[in-house]
Write a protein that holds these residues in place. Structure first.
Motif, PDB file in Angstrom:
ATOM      1  N   PHE A   1     -26.901   4.916 -29.099  1.00  0.00           N
ATOM      2  CA  PHE A   1     -27.625   5.081 -27.847  1.00  0.00           C
ATOM      3  C   PHE A   1     -27.983   3.954 -27.360  1.00  0.00           C
TER       4      PHE A   1
ATOM      5  N   THR B   1     -27.383   0.936 -38.180  1.00  0.00           N
ATOM      6  CA  THR B   1     -27.606   0.593 -36.605  1.00  0.00           C
ATOM      7  C   THR B   1     -28.846  -0.520 -36.813  1.00  0.00           C
TER       8      THR B   1
ATOM      9  N   ARG C   1     -31.882  -2.052 -34.077  1.00  0.00           N
ATOM     10  CA  ARG C   1     -32.659  -1.805 -32.624  1.00  0.00           C
ATOM     11  C   ARG C   1     -33.440  -2.967 -32.520  1.00  0.00           C
TER      12      ARG C   1
ATOM     13  N   TRP D   1     -24.798  16.274 -32.988  1.00  0.00           N
ATOM     14  CA  TRP D   1     -24.332  15.175 -32.958  1.00  0.00           C
ATOM     15  C   TRP D   1     -22.737  15.136 -33.229  1.00  0.00           C
TER      16      TRP D   1
ATOM     17  N   GLN E   1     -21.331  11.107 -33.550  1.00  0.00           N
ATOM     18  CA  GLN E   1     -22.034  10.608 -34.804  1.00  0.00           C
ATOM     19  C   GLN E   1     -21.498  10.983 -35.983  1.00  0.00           C
TER      20      GLN E   1
END
Length: 427
Positions: free
Chosen positions: A301, A327, A329, A394, A397
């Motif tokens: 995202f 992930t 960030r 999703w 994903q």
């Protein structure tokens, strides 16, 4: 030190959603910092008839976050018969800080998206989200009415050629997004009638199948999907399979459900194995199936970068497909990056844990094994029922590497551009 009630803390956002705009403008002009934030939120989003003005919103936020200090008189009683005295003390008020404004923005986004689980966490508490909900719902309804009134409708009867269905498809997609299932069904039925079983009908068939599912008609959903390959080519990808899986589950045909699920998982695994920049790191057994761990970079995202993904092949014929992603960030200025381990299913997502440094393959494997054997509970979860247009919330994903995956679409676009450039004759 006392803790501020989340309901009180969200007052500036509630004002943005509920207070008359002219009242906000007056209070803002008079220096009320909560009103200045509220008006800036409306100027950022263009809601409630306020014209979008990014620069004006930023200027208001600077004023809203200004720290003000004022002198307050405090009376000190006298001691041993001596007269009392008055002293002046400085009291500072920070206004709506940048950090608080970002939190309120995120809370407002959850209201506009209708995400109660995440909203309860971001807005301070479920009660704080519920307090904002009536005003948020009213603004959402206003957004829908405004959007519907601004878009020209396409009469399906006026389209008579499969090659001319693009506008009708755009209208159908808009209608289903706005909740007009009858209009979306009429548009998709017309496209299917004009385009038959060929590729131009596939998008419309997926939409029509979803509408059948929402109406409790799984047999009709499976029938309309029959000509669509599964998994489908770009840009439909995994969602075609997931719509059929939802139909098989709805009619309790678990043999058909498992067939669709296993075929989709196998196709996703094969696609990742074939990707040039994706590496398989480890294969291992987990409770209820087996897992394959891949190193795979790419934006999941905006602001959330994928680094690893674990695809799980399940043995229970009724088990829902799932994938677990590592992930990253990146932090704001002066903040460190954070890594998250998230589990995605069609009906929602869960954050299993987070790391302040990039975890090793062994650490990711350990957490996956614990999740699959039931000894790792998520830190937070967001559930989403399989409602309108959401046979799978999703799809990318849960089944990455297929035609609807942004990484795949970007790679194909780059290849097409390179081929076009190499085939262009020199002047």
């Amino acid at each position: 030190m006392t803790t501020v009630d989340p309901v009180v803390r969200n007052a500036p956002l509630k004002a943005a959603f509920a207070e008359p705009v002219e009242s906000l403008r007056t209070r803002s002009d008079n220096g009320d910092r909560q009103a200045q934030y509220a008006l800036s939120f409306l100027m950022q989003t263009g809601l409630r008839g306020v014209e979008k003005d990014a620069l004006g919103a930023e200027a208001l936020r600077a004023r809203a976050g200004e720290t003000r200090t004022q002198a307050m008189p405090i009376y000190v009683p006298g001691v041993n018969g001596n007269p009392g005295s008055t002293i002046m003390t400085q009291i500072s008020s920070p206004g709506v800080s940048d950090a608080e404004a970002r939190r309120l923005d995120a809370c407002g986004a959850m209201l506009l998206l209708g995400e109660p689980a995440m909203g309860g966490a971001i807005c301070g508490s479920p009660e704080a989200y519920i307090d904002l909900l009536p005003a948020g719902a009213a603004v959402r309804e206003e957004m829908v009415r405004k959007t519907l009134s601004a878009v020209d409708r396409v009469d399906p009867a006026t389209v008579s050629d499969c090659a001319a269905t693009d506008a009708l498809w755009g209208d159908a997609a808009f209608r289903i997004t706005m909740g007009d299932h009858a209009g979306a069904a009429a548009a998709s039925d017309r496209i299917i009638a004009l385009c038959g079983e060929g590729r131009p009908s596939w998008h419309a068939r997926v939409m029509r199948a979803q509408i059948h599912l929402d109406a409790g008609e799984p047999d009709a959903a499976v029938t309309v999907m029959a000509p669509v390959p599964r998994p489908a080519p770009a840009p439909i990808g995994a969602f075609a399979s997931q719509v059929v899986m939802a139909a098989e589950a709805q009619r309790e045909d678990w043999v058909g459900y498992r067939r669709e699920r296993d075929a989709l998982t196998a196709a996703s695994v094969a696609a990742l194995r074939a990707e040039p920049a994706t590496r398989i790191l480890e294969r291992f057994a987990v409770s209820g199936g087996s897992a394959e761990l891949f190193a795979r970079d790419g934006a999941l995202f905006p602001g959330l970068e994928g680094e690893m993904v674990v695809l799980i092949t399940l043995t229970d014929e009724r088990a829902a497909p799932r994938a677990i992603w590592l992930t990253r960030r990146d932090g704001f200025v002066g903040q460190e990056a954070v890594w998250f381990l998230d589990e995605y299913r069609c009906d929602g997502r869960s954050t299993l844990t987070h790391f302040n440094a990039r975890p090793s393959t062994a650490a990711v494997r350990e957490h996956v094994e614990r999740r699959m054997n039931g000894t790792l509970e998520p830190m937070s979860s967001s559930q989403s029922g399989l409602g309108p247009a959401s046979a799978c919330r999703w799809p990318v994903q849960v089944a990455p590497g297929l035609g609807d995956d942004p990484v795949v679409l970007a790679r194909e676009a780059d290849q097409a551009a390179a081929e076009s450039a190499s085939s262009t004759p020199l002047p």
